[in-house]
Design a protein around this motif. Sequence first.
Motif, PDB file in Angstrom:
ATOM      1  N   HIS A 164      13.501  14.158   0.486  1.00  0.00           N
ATOM      2  CA  HIS A 164      12.406  14.580   1.348  1.00  0.00           C
ATOM      3  C   HIS A 164      11.522  15.588   0.630  1.00  0.00           C
ATOM      4  CE1 HIS A 164      14.669  12.658   4.548  1.00  0.00           C
ATOM      5  NE2 HIS A 164      15.726  13.364   4.187  1.00  0.00           N
ATOM      6  N   THR A 204       8.691  18.881   4.415  1.00  0.00           N
ATOM      7  CA  THR A 204       9.418  18.338   5.555  1.00  0.00           C
ATOM      8  C   THR A 204       9.941  19.462   6.427  1.00  0.00           C
ATOM      9  OG1 THR A 204      10.109  16.436   4.252  1.00  0.00           O
ATOM     10  CG2 THR A 204      11.351  16.850   6.258  1.00  0.00           C
ATOM     11  N   LYS A 205       9.676  19.365   7.742  1.00  0.00           N
ATOM     12  CA  LYS A 205      10.155  20.382   8.669  1.00  0.00           C
ATOM     13  C   LYS A 205      11.561  20.033   9.140  1.00  0.00           C
ATOM     14  CE  LYS A 205       5.611  21.693  10.517  1.00  0.00           C
ATOM     15  NZ  LYS A 205       5.207  22.210   9.291  1.00  0.00           N
ATOM     16  N   GLY A 206      12.340  21.045   9.492  1.00  0.00           N
ATOM     17  CA  GLY A 206      13.683  20.817   9.994  1.00  0.00           C
ATOM     18  C   GLY A 206      14.713  20.826   8.881  1.00  0.00           C
ATOM     19  N   ALA A 207      15.949  20.531   9.252  1.00  0.00           N
ATOM     20  CA  ALA A 207      17.060  20.538   8.304  1.00  0.00           C
ATOM     21  C   ALA A 207      17.024  19.279   7.456  1.00  0.00           C
ATOM     22  CB  ALA A 207      18.384  20.639   9.047  1.00  0.00           C
ATOM     23  N   THR A 208      16.994  19.451   6.153  1.00  0.00           N
ATOM     24  CA  THR A 208      16.988  18.315   5.234  1.00  0.00           C
ATOM     25  C   THR A 208      18.354  18.184   4.572  1.00  0.00           C
ATOM     26  OG1 THR A 208      16.086  19.740   3.524  1.00  0.00           O
ATOM     27  CG2 THR A 208      14.510  18.407   4.761  1.00  0.00           C
ATOM     28  N   GLU A 226      23.909  13.484   4.018  1.00  0.00           N
ATOM     29  CA  GLU A 226      23.368  12.685   5.125  1.00  0.00           C
ATOM     30  C   GLU A 226      24.375  11.605   5.537  1.00  0.00           C
ATOM     31  OE1 GLU A 226      19.478   9.992   5.277  1.00  0.00           O
ATOM     32  OE2 GLU A 226      19.025  12.110   4.878  1.00  0.00           O
TER      33      GLU A 226
END
Length: 54
Positions: free
Chosen positions: A29, A33-37, A43
């Motif tokens: 990402h 990219t916003k949020g948890a990556t 993943e």
Amino acid sequence: MTDHHAPATGTAAEGSFAECVLCRKPTEHPESTKGATLCPVCEWQEAQRTACSG
């Protein structure tokens, strides 16, 4: 005959990808990219954990 299966290493400039929030490795990402990556490994592991919880 050309081998088109060369490993993709260093194709992007260092620091252009967001860090994984779990292991701090580069993710797929972009940094914006916003949020948890998560990196592909974390993943996948997170998907396995959530798939087994009822």
